[in-house]
Design an enzyme around this catalytic site. Structure first.
Site, PDB file in Angstrom:
ATOM      1  N   PHE A 149       0.821  -1.220   0.000  1.00  0.00           N
ATOM      2  CA  PHE A 149       0.000   0.000   0.000  1.00  0.00           C
ATOM      3  C   PHE A 149       0.852   1.265   0.000  1.00  0.00           C
ATOM      4  O   PHE A 149       0.403   2.316   0.478  1.00  0.00           O
ATOM      5  CB  PHE A 149      -0.967  -0.004   1.196  1.00  0.00           C
ATOM      6  N   GLY A 195      -0.574  -7.331  -4.714  1.00  0.00           N
ATOM      7  CA  GLY A 195      -1.884  -7.905  -4.442  1.00  0.00           C
ATOM      8  C   GLY A 195      -2.976  -7.676  -5.474  1.00  0.00           C
ATOM      9  O   GLY A 195      -3.874  -8.490  -5.617  1.00  0.00           O
ATOM     10  N   ILE A 197     -12.492  -1.783 -17.444  1.00  0.00           N
ATOM     11  CA  ILE A 197     -11.999  -2.688 -16.404  1.00  0.00           C
ATOM     12  C   ILE A 197     -11.414  -3.920 -17.090  1.00  0.00           C
ATOM     13  O   ILE A 197     -12.101  -4.628 -17.829  1.00  0.00           O
ATOM     14  CB  ILE A 197     -13.145  -3.057 -15.443  1.00  0.00           C
ATOM     15  N   ASN A 250      -9.933  -6.768 -15.789  1.00  0.00           N
ATOM     16  CA  ASN A 250     -10.413  -8.053 -15.264  1.00  0.00           C
ATOM     17  C   ASN A 250     -11.336  -7.772 -14.091  1.00  0.00           C
ATOM     18  O   ASN A 250     -10.894  -7.477 -12.988  1.00  0.00           O
ATOM     19  CB  ASN A 250      -9.241  -8.944 -14.840  1.00  0.00           C
ATOM     20  N   LYS A 286     -13.133  -9.368 -11.998  1.00  0.00           N
ATOM     21  CA  LYS A 286     -13.092 -10.094 -10.728  1.00  0.00           C
ATOM     22  C   LYS A 286     -12.033  -9.519  -9.784  1.00  0.00           C
ATOM     23  O   LYS A 286     -12.305  -9.229  -8.615  1.00  0.00           O
ATOM     24  CB  LYS A 286     -12.812 -11.566 -11.003  1.00  0.00           C
ATOM     25  N   GLN A 293     -10.100  -5.082  -5.619  1.00  0.00           N
ATOM     26  CA  GLN A 293      -9.363  -3.858  -5.306  1.00  0.00           C
ATOM     27  C   GLN A 293     -10.284  -2.798  -4.718  1.00  0.00           C
ATOM     28  O   GLN A 293      -9.906  -2.069  -3.812  1.00  0.00           O
ATOM     29  CB  GLN A 293      -8.687  -3.305  -6.567  1.00  0.00           C
ATOM     30  N   LYS A 335      -8.057   3.475 -16.554  1.00  0.00           N
ATOM     31  CA  LYS A 335      -7.534   4.662 -15.876  1.00  0.00           C
ATOM     32  C   LYS A 335      -6.893   4.365 -14.521  1.00  0.00           C
ATOM     33  O   LYS A 335      -6.289   5.247 -13.918  1.00  0.00           O
ATOM     34  CB  LYS A 335      -8.661   5.687 -15.673  1.00  0.00           C
ATOM     35  N   GLY A 382      -6.810   1.426  -8.038  1.00  0.00           N
ATOM     36  CA  GLY A 382      -6.331   1.036  -6.702  1.00  0.00           C
ATOM     37  C   GLY A 382      -6.471   2.117  -5.661  1.00  0.00           C
ATOM     38  O   GLY A 382      -6.873   1.853  -4.529  1.00  0.00           O
ATOM     39  N   GLU A 383      -6.125   3.328  -5.996  1.00  0.00           N
ATOM     40  CA  GLU A 383      -6.163   4.410  -5.011  1.00  0.00           C
ATOM     41  C   GLU A 383      -7.574   4.979  -4.879  1.00  0.00           C
ATOM     42  O   GLU A 383      -8.047   5.224  -3.776  1.00  0.00           O
ATOM     43  CB  GLU A 383      -5.234   5.569  -5.409  1.00  0.00           C
TER      44      GLU A 383
END
Lengths: 207, 327, 742
Positions: free
Chosen positions: C242, C469, C633, C635, C637, C642, C705, C708-709
């Site tokens: 992270f 991850g 997106i 993938n 799943k 995330q 785009k 994660g954040e």
């Protein structure tokens, strides 16, 4: 490389127990092979020899006759001595559940378990869960529902989940959430973990 | 961790002898607290006496009592039919504590013996009278959000962390002890002590004494019970405040009541004055409020735990309301 | 930009490394067994500031099994320590090298490494070191530092002004509020660990927890004056990070030095308490926001000031106030950002760095304004929706936040709520709804990918990236399968090794965008190469087409076929065979994209329902819907995971996470998992993660785009706003623990 160890090592006696009266007994009992010279290395070997105690335990169906220091935790025994690194160290203080294994079928934290106390016990780790190449239904369910990201807490989650279902603590979503709360997932996959456990339980395969 | 000597006791007598002779020795059972403390260097016994092979695991009904062996696991006690039926308050309290894994390791005796989780006690670089008498109380002027509001002294303001003990003190349990001088039976209320001038001592156990079990006298508290635990997250956290409440209600009148709190004192904190007040009264939120007020007599907060003065009475009221099914 | 993903997309795939992770076979940095390996344990200072006068290490050195103890008193400094930095460098830019001097800069600063032949022996010996310090006064309390400590200066701290800085003050409706966020700590489940093996005095193999193989490699090269080919970093798995695993932290350097000195492989694993002061944290912040609006809700001005902290020895900055410059359509904006040097360890990037902090304040302030205006907070956001980036004066490459609002609000039942605060009791509980928007920049860096397609129909892709991850290999596998037209199980994406073609760091929500572009280009190259091999083959020629072009063929199911006649086809394997080749192998390189004409951001719309028990202060997360505009997106799943992960991080931030330092000692008091609470399973309801899933036409060929954040940005505000809606009580200092409710 001819860099030397930073500080000269003194060959004076350095073991608590060598200072004690039992030292002489210890030396007398030591196998001759480790009594060849009077340097630190040999003393360390003696010390190591006598500080260890024999333990017999069964891990993933395999009998182990080990000689270990009493201070070694089951977690460190698995990871550092037996190289069963599937069981993870996340906190080392019973505060995260990454080290969850089964002892005689019950889920416990290996990090707060002294290995020496487990003589005669049957230990199952994540490495012993699958049947050869055939994954355990809980492992399959975790993959299917993406019950992890980084994967580090996953072995502990899965060992805990298998026990959770067996204990009868997976009767509702809230039940699963409460009884899976001893396993922290910092990636935050709880939603998927709950789904995986429900699915594995529903699957009806032997858990 | 220093490398200690490991001894496995096969009889109670050998276990007691081993400790009676050696002040540097300690019993180990579940290990969930002792191993933790040893890793942190808070305690460094040179000898560990493994008592897990002693026959002290029974959970049984005897006339007038339920007897639980000190080596019975927290999870086993919580799930045992005898306990769920006769002492549901104890089941609830146990299930509110720790995690399923820890409850599978921790024993009844170990739970009673567990030491405070005060951060100043755990950090060997910090002052703590409990760890090093005379070094001062780090929490007194420090980060004392989790700390005591009852019975503390300026030597120590730590709290006892157990949930189980809160239920046991409410249920008038007795601690069965065996030692070099024979056996004794200690009232739960008297087992843990307040810090006073000697913060190092958590309880009245003497060197070499072994908890062999507990006895819970028969009681009528099986219907109106609640164990309320307020914490910073929904599970697997120590209590900010916990309240064990149980009532014997007949025709809407409180015949008898037991109240105890966790997270507020150096020992599980029974609330006798509030209990006395409630006895014989008709069930109502109003008298619960009154009882909570009484329960708070003598409370005192520190810089970071003043909220407990408000949270504790609220928790008492809430727990009583739920126990009385007042909603 | 050919090779775009086509609808219908291939269905999501399971994690390609799932089996390794569920069986315990995935190896993390502390899990490599090298013969003769020694164990290193770090010793930290017990004081916050001062000088080490002396250290007594004799007992430790003489303890059984000890192979060496390194301290500032006996270190043999690596060559890199002596590199002169320019004379003008400020104290806060220098950083510090472990054991380089005897100064103590923060409590817990590594002052020794003890190495022994077993973990237990090293651990015990480490407790035997005695240190004599001269203590200095120190400052670890941000509030107290502000009036007496000078904030850092430089370009990063220049005020930003757009229009009239006083506009908010003269507006008919205005709010002013201060928001506090304490220190938060990444606390990945895996303890930071490094295993070092000097194969020769100038060649090292390192298993290190890192989000950036290339940066780690370069840092080690610099430190020890080594050639690139002699610094081999392996990071096959990362147990979460992270943001905590970009730097080569002091313990890693100590391990490198130690292993060299004892001439044995060495493993160093931090303990959980050491993780709080050695691998960064999200710095504490105090933010003041003032907003003015017209009675109809149009915002006229905003002022956003943030105060935060860094270490006394190194500057760390993040864009806390940036979010207020662009999220809304506001003509008059003023932002100010100051950081104060503290006697604490260095903070670092933590999930949604800057934006997560700033959006908490901004999105709460917007809610406060909506309340002042007696307006639906969603309506207020729509009214001030920005269609162009007013800060950078350019259009967005794509923005589907409105769509995210729509699907999110619909799913949670936003319009069914009663808007008045404290108006929705449910038994003894008070229900409340809240929302918050998230935003995070989309970007694309350069990366290389090695590709080898073999005659057996298998595709091997390689790149020196790591995965903490999110499932990088899985996303890349799916992307390659989709664009190359073969089954994902025929593809292996190999990573986590610095000897592979240089990839990109994992972080900033840019991995998929950057690496994905290269993978995409690699499959395109591969298709072109296959085409070149067979374009003259009769099978592709028809009565009407005699000169088949690349555009005339499609690639599906391992076959190249004529678009106009799918019966005219040839399998990829046959193509290789007919060309007499065993394989096609090449390295694809894509340069980074300098996005000058457009601004690219990913967005999130978080909606939550909470239940608050007003008497006891207990808060339950009841419902969560997070709708995300992350472009296409790749993938679904793993992307969904995330989002729920970011949300859980947001629950922690909102309700429980708080790093506490006892300012009398400058020492952490809750540096463990029992006292620093992160969410457990029981804290988290079912989380609904929704995607707008519309491609961004500019940033990369996939149209993605990054997510994660943004999954975490703005979430804590949604919770705080919901708590306000439930109770009428505005709690501005995180975390919202039960004591603040009662």
């Amino acid at each position: 490389m001819d860099k030397k160890v930073t500080t000269p090592i003194h060959s004076s006696a350095r073991r608590n127990f060598l200072k004690q009266s039992s030292a002489m007994v210890a030396l007398a009992l030591a196998p001759p092979t480790i009594l060849k010279a009077g340097d630190k290395k040999v003393e360390d070997q003696i010390a190591g020899y006598f500080e260890k105690v024999p333990v017999k335990l069964e891990i993933n169906g395999k009998a182990h006759a080990l000689s270990i220091e009493p201070r070694v935790t089951l977690l460190d025994l698995l990871r550092e001595q037996l190289h069963l690194t599937g069981t993870k160290k996340g906190c080392d203080h019973g505060q995260c559940g990454a080290c969850t294994v089964h002892i005689n079928g019950k889920r416990v934290n290996a990090c707060l378990t002294l290995a020496v106390m487990q003589g005669g016990n049957k230990i199952t780790t994540i490495e012993g869960l699958a049947n050869g190449d055939e994954l355990h239904p809980m492992q399959e369910a975790f993959i299917k529902h993406d019950g992890f990201q980084c994967g580090y807490c996953t072995p502990g989650q899965i060992m805990s989940a298998v026990a959770c279902v067996k204990e009868g603590h997976a009767e509702s979503d809230d039940d699963i959430r409460e009884y899976m709360s001893g396993n922290i997932c910092r990636c935050g996959c709880y939603t998927n973990i709950v789904d995986a456990i429900k699915d594995a339980k529903k699957g009806g395969k032997s858990l | 961790m220093i490398n200690f000597q490991y001894l496995r006791a096969d009889t109670q007598k050998k276990a007691i002898d081993a400790l009676a002779k050696d002040a540097s020795a300690q019993f180990i059972a579940g290990g969930t607290n002792l191993v933790d403390l040893m890793k942190k260097g808070v305690t460094s016994p040179q000898r560990i006496v493994d008592i897990t092979h002693l026959p002290l695991k029974q959970i049984e009904k005897v006339p007038g009592y339920t007897r639980i062996g000190s080596l019975a696991l927290n999870s086993e006690v919580a799930e045992h039919e005898l306990i769920k039926n006769n002492h549901p308050l104890l089941s609830l309290a146990l299930q509110a504590g720790a995690s399923p894994q820890l409850r599978n390791m921790a024993t009844v005796g170990g739970n009673i013996m567990q030491r405070t989780r005060c951060t100043y006690f755990y950090d060997t670089e910090m002052p703590c009278n409990k760890r090093i008498p005379g070094s001062g109380c780090g929490a007194l002027q420090g980060y004392n959000r989790m700390h005591a509001i009852f019975g503390a002294s300026d030597k120590c303001i730590a709290v006892h962390p157990s949930d189980m003990c809160v239920a046991l003190v409410a249920l008038d349990a007795k601690v069965l002890v065996s030692g070099p001088k024979g056996n004794r039976r200690i009232e739960f209320e008297d087992f843990h002590r307040l810090p006073g001038n000697d913060a190092a001592k958590d309880n009245v156990l003497q060197q070499g004494e072994l908890i062999t079990g507990i006895e819970i006298p028969d009681h009528p508290f099986t219907k109106n019970i609640h164990y309320l635990k307020i914490r910073d997250r929904a599970s697997y956290a120590f209590a900010l405040i916990s309240v064990a409440a149980t009532l014997d209600i007949q025709n809407n009148v409180i015949q008898d009541v037991r109240l105890a709190m966790g997270g507020v004192a150096h020992k599980p904190w029974r609330l006798p004055a509030a209990e006395e007040f409630l006895k014989g009264k008709k069930v109502s939120e109003e008298i619960f409020r009154e009882a909570a007020k009484i329960a708070m007599n003598g409370s005192k907060a520190y810089e970071h735990n003043a909220f407990k003065l408000k949270m504790a009475p609220a928790a008492i009221i809430e727990s009583l309301k739920i126990a009385a099914k007042l909603d | 930009m050919e090779n775009k993903l086509k609808e219908p997309f291939m269905p999501p795939i399971d994690r390609v490394d799932g089996k390794l992770k569920v069986t315990g076979a995935a190896k993390y940095s502390a899990e490599y067994n090298i013969p003769q390996m020694a164990y290193g344990v770090m010793v930290g200072s017990s004081i916050a500031k001062g000088i080490i006068l002396s250290m007594d290490t004799k007992a430790a050195e003489n303890a059984p099994g000890v192979l060496g103890v390194i301290t500032p008193f006996n270190i043999e400094k690596p060559a890199g320590y002596n590199i002169e930095t320019s004379g003008n460098i400020s104290a806060t830019k220098k950083g510090f090298n472990v054991f380089d001097d005897k100064l103590i800069r923060f409590s817990g600063q590594p002052i020794a490494i003890v190495m022994a032949d077993s973990y237990e022996r090293a651990l015990h010996a480490a407790t035997l070191i005695k240190v004599n310090y001269k203590k200095d006064s120190f400052q670890t309390n941000l509030e107290k530092a502000i009036p007496v400590v000078k904030p850092l200066e430089g370009n990063a701290f220049k005020d930003y002004t757009r229009g009239d800085v006083n506009a908010w003050k003269t507006a008919p409706v205005k709010i002013e509020a201060e928001y506090n966020i304490p220190i938060e700590v990444h606390n990945p489940m895996e303890l930071h660990a490094i295993t070092v093996h000097w194969e020769t005095p100038d060649k090292v193999l390192v298993y290190e927890k890192t989000q950036s193989l290339m940066d780690t490699q370069e840092k080690i090269m610099e430190l020890f004056g080594l050639k690139k080919e002699n610094v081999h970093i392996i990071t096959k798995f990362i147990g979460g990070a992270f943001g905590s695993a970009f730097n080569v932290w002091p313990h890693a350097v100590a391990a490198l030095i130690g292993a060299k000195q004892i001439n044995k492989p060495l493993k160093v694993v931090l303990s959980r308490d050491q993780m709080f002061m050695n691998v960064g944290y999200r710095p504490q912040s105090i933010q003041k926001i003032s907003i003015g609006a017209q009675p109809d809700g149009k915002i006229t001005g905003i002022n956003h000031e943030a105060i935060s902290m860094t270490a006394s020895y190194q500057e760390f900055t993040e864009g806390i106030v940036n979010v207020s410059r662009m999220l809304y359509d506001i003509p008059n904006v003023f932002t100010r950002y100051k950081i104060y040097p503290m006697d604490l360890s260095l903070p670092t990037w933590m999930r949604g760095p800057g934006e997560t902090t700033g959006a908490y304040a901004l999105e709460c302030a917007i809610d406060e304004l909506a309340h002042a205006l007696k307006m639906d907070p969603l309506k207020l956001r729509l009214l001030n929706y920005s269609d162009t980036d007013l800060e950078k004066q350019r259009p967005y490459s794509s923005k589907y936040l409105k769509e995210a609002f729509e699907i999110g609000s619909e799913k949670i039942g936003w319009n069914d709520r009663h808007p008045e605060p404290r108006s929705m009791p449910e038994g003894d509980w008070l229900a409340g709804y809240g929302m918050g928007s998230g935003v995070f920049i989309g970007w694309r860096g350069g990366a290389q990918v090695g590709a080898r397609f073999t005659a057996d129909g298998k595709l091997l892709l390689q790149s020196a990236v790591t995965d903490m991850g999110p499932g990088t290999a899985t996303a890349m596998t799916k992307l390659a399968a989709e664009t190359f037209g073969i089954s994902p199980d025929k593809i292996v994406f190999e990573m986590g090794d610095s000897s592979l073609p240089p990839g990109i760091m994992q972080g900033g929500s840019g991995t998929t965008s950057s690496l994905g572009t290269t993978v995409n280009n690699a499959t395109l190259s591969l298709k072109k190469k296959l085409f070149e091999l067979v374009k003259n083959k009769a099978v592709f020629h028809t009565e009407t087409i005699h000169d088949v072009k690349f555009e005339d063929v499609v690639f599906e199911n391992g076959q190249m076929m004529l678009s106009s006649d799918h019966t005219r086809k040839m399998s990829y394997s046959d193509i290789l065979e007919s060309a007499g080749l065993d394989n096609i192998e090449f390295i694809e390189e894509t340069k980074g994209f300098n996005n000058v004409d457009y601004s690219t951001y990913a967005y999130a719309a978080h909606f939550v329902k909470v239940l608050v028990h007003p008497a006891t202060g207990v808060i339950k997360m009841e419902k969560i819907v997070s709708a995300v505009d992350g472009g296409t997106i790749v993938n679904d799943k793993t992307a969904r995971s995330q989002i729920i992960g970011g949300v859980v991080g947001g629950i922690g931030m909102a309700l429980m996470e708080e790093g506490v330092v006892d300012n009398r000692y400058g020492r952490w008091v809750n540096n463990n998992f029992a006292d620093y609470h992160v969410p457990v399973n029981a804290d988290v309801p079912h989380i609904e993660a929704l995607f707008v899933n519309k491609p961004d036409p500019i940033l990369n060929p996939m149209g993605s785009k990054g997510i994660g954040e943004v999954a975490m940005v703005g979430f804590a505000a949604a919770v705080a706003n919901a708590v306000f809606h439930a109770t009428g009580k505005r709690i501005r200092a995180l975390p919202i623990t039960p004591d603040k409710i009662i």
